[in-house]
Design an enzyme around this catalytic site. Structure first.
Site, PDB file in Angstrom:
ATOM      1  N   SER A 126       0.595  -1.410   0.202  1.00 54.26           N
ATOM      2  CA  SER A 126      -0.054  -0.415  -0.094  1.00 54.26           C
ATOM      3  C   SER A 126       0.643   1.323  -0.120  1.00 54.26           C
ATOM      4  CB  SER A 126      -0.445   0.725   1.590  1.00 54.26           C
ATOM      5  OG  SER A 126      -1.428   1.501   1.362  1.00 54.26           O
ATOM      6  N   LYS A 127       0.510   2.566  -0.783  1.00 54.01           N
ATOM      7  CA  LYS A 127       0.949   3.721  -0.445  1.00 54.01           C
ATOM      8  C   LYS A 127       1.084   4.674   0.319  1.00 54.01           C
ATOM      9  CE  LYS A 127       0.869   7.532  -3.176  1.00 54.01           C
ATOM     10  NZ  LYS A 127      -0.664   8.378  -3.817  1.00 54.01           N
TER      11      LYS A 127
END
Ligand code: GLU
Length: 418
Positions: free
Chosen positions: A204-205
């Site tokens: 996940s960013k």
């Protein structure tokens, strides 16, 4: 049957590495079967779409040479088609209006899916769904929802295989029901397991660990100096394997061997160390011309210098550091190496004098250095290592004599004497 597959991203943010792999697997399957790879932009969520995000998707696919054969189609330009299809369902009595929204009459019986990867999955309505199984296909603001436009487009575009992330598996019963409502056979489905971080967490960013967060977005690999051939090769191996231990796989071979039932059912783990190693392998083995082309956005440099350092890089972003001593006298010196050879000053002066009278070509420089070693009664290594530290600041690097040749006489003599 001619295979038709599609990559259908929503342009609402960055390009996730998992989406890139989905695009790659679609492209591989199209190339393997001689089919058609369609690009469709799912941009019906006008509040979240951005032009920038669309650019990122198109640039990312182009960077990896995943060329589409058809499209891009934009869902935002297909409102008329959706209106017609809504009317069709209403006419058949399979959709109706309630509270201003249009709902689809979801069949009450369980839906059986034969997924090419997940196998046979039977999905019954959940208790909550059973209370009100009919789901919204057009919101009260007039906008059709994802499930509806996704199915209409797969139908209209004659998609034969839907290859997408496993996160869509739970949507598939709705999609199958919609296909049947249109009197059509649903396409074959292949839901690809997720890519997870090495520790099993979701990529996940917004991961609180910045190192992990960076791994989620393709753009970071581009700026770090990974090369497209290596990234594509590595992603091929995430969830698919040629059934042997090889890691470096020419794309032609992957295309020839790739097939959907071989995709592993378990989630893949992202191993950035392996990718970085693979990147170094690609840099080392690629033609010099290609390397020079890829080096340009990273500062480029004299082609002779680039040819020398090519084999020593893992990432292109290391280029300025690895080439600094070719362009400037202000380069970092490894203190350990300098300390180890601090007593070699006298020897290096002798070497400088020797070199001053030598033709400036690698073979002549090698002969001169070895000649001096014999004269002094020492091993060549006792000249080679301090010479390397004096001219480049480190004991590691490309072939010494070629490096000396490229550095040039003036620079080398001055650094040896210094
Ligand atoms: N727009 C959807 C997504 O980006 C497409 C899903 C699909 O491939 O059907 O997840």
């Amino acid at each position: 049957m001619t295979v038709r597959v599609r990559f259908a991203p929503s342009p609402t943010g960055f390009l996730h590495i998992g989406s890139v792999r989905t695009a790659l697997f679609n492209w591989l399957y199209a190339r393997h079967t001689g089919g058609t790879f369609v690009l469709r932009i799912e941009d019906t969520d006008t509040a979240r779409n951005t032009e920038q995000s669309l650019r990122t998707i198109l640039d990312g696919l182009a960077w990896l040479s995943l060329k589409h054969d058809e499209g891009p189609y934009f869902q935002s330009q297909r409102a008329e088609i959706y209106r017609r299809r809504i009317q069709e369902l209403k006419d058949k009595g399979l959709a109706y209006e309630r509270d201003g929204a249009v709902r689809f009459k979801m069949p009450r019986e369980p839906v059986v899916m034969n997924d090419l990867i997940a196998g046979t999955v039977t999905r019954e309505l959940t208790d909550r769904e059973a209370l009100d199984p009919d789901f919204v296909i057009v919101r009260s603001d007039g906008n059709p929802v994802f499930h509806f436009v996704n199915v209409v487009d797969d139908l209209e575009m004659k998609i034969t295989h839907v290859i997408r992330g496993e996160d869509h598996l739970s949507n598939t019963p709705k999609h199958i029901a919609l296909f049947r409502a249109f009197g059509a056979e649903p396409p074959a489905y292949a839901h690809i397991p997720m890519i997870l971080n090495a520790d099993g967490t979701k990529m996940s960013k917004s991961d609180p660990d910045p190192a992990k967060a960076r791994l989620a977005s393709l753009a970071n690999y581009i700026t770090d100096g990974y090369v497209p051939e290596a990234v594509r090769n590595y992603l091929c191996l995430l969830g698919w394997s040629p059934k042997d231990d090889r890691q470096v796989l020419p794309i032609e071979e992957v295309i020839q061997k790739f097939d959907l039932p071989q995709i592993l059912r378990s989630n893949a783990r992202f191993d950035v160390t392996k990718l970085t190693w693979l990147n170094g392998e690609y840099l080392r083995t690629m033609p010099v011309d290609r390397f020079i082309e890829l080096a340009q956005p990273f500062g480029g440099g004299d082609p002779k210098v680039l040819a020398l350092v090519k084999d020593k890089l893992k990432l292109l972003k290391e280029l300025p550091e690895k080439t600094r001593h070719f362009v400037s006298d202000d380069f970092p010196v490894d203190p350990e190496a300098a300390a180890k050879w601090s007593g070699a000053g006298e020897r290096l002066h002798r070497l400088a004098d020797k070199f001053a009278a030598t033709a400036w070509e690698a073979p002549a420089l090698e002969a001169a250095l070895k000649g001096l070693a014999t004269e002094l009664g020492i091993k060549p290594a006792e000249l080679i290592h301090p010479c390397r530290v004096a001219v480049s600041g480190t004991t590691a690097g490309p072939s010494l004599y070629h490096m000396l040749e490229v550095l040039g006489r003036d620079r080398v003599l001055a650094r040896l004497r210094k």
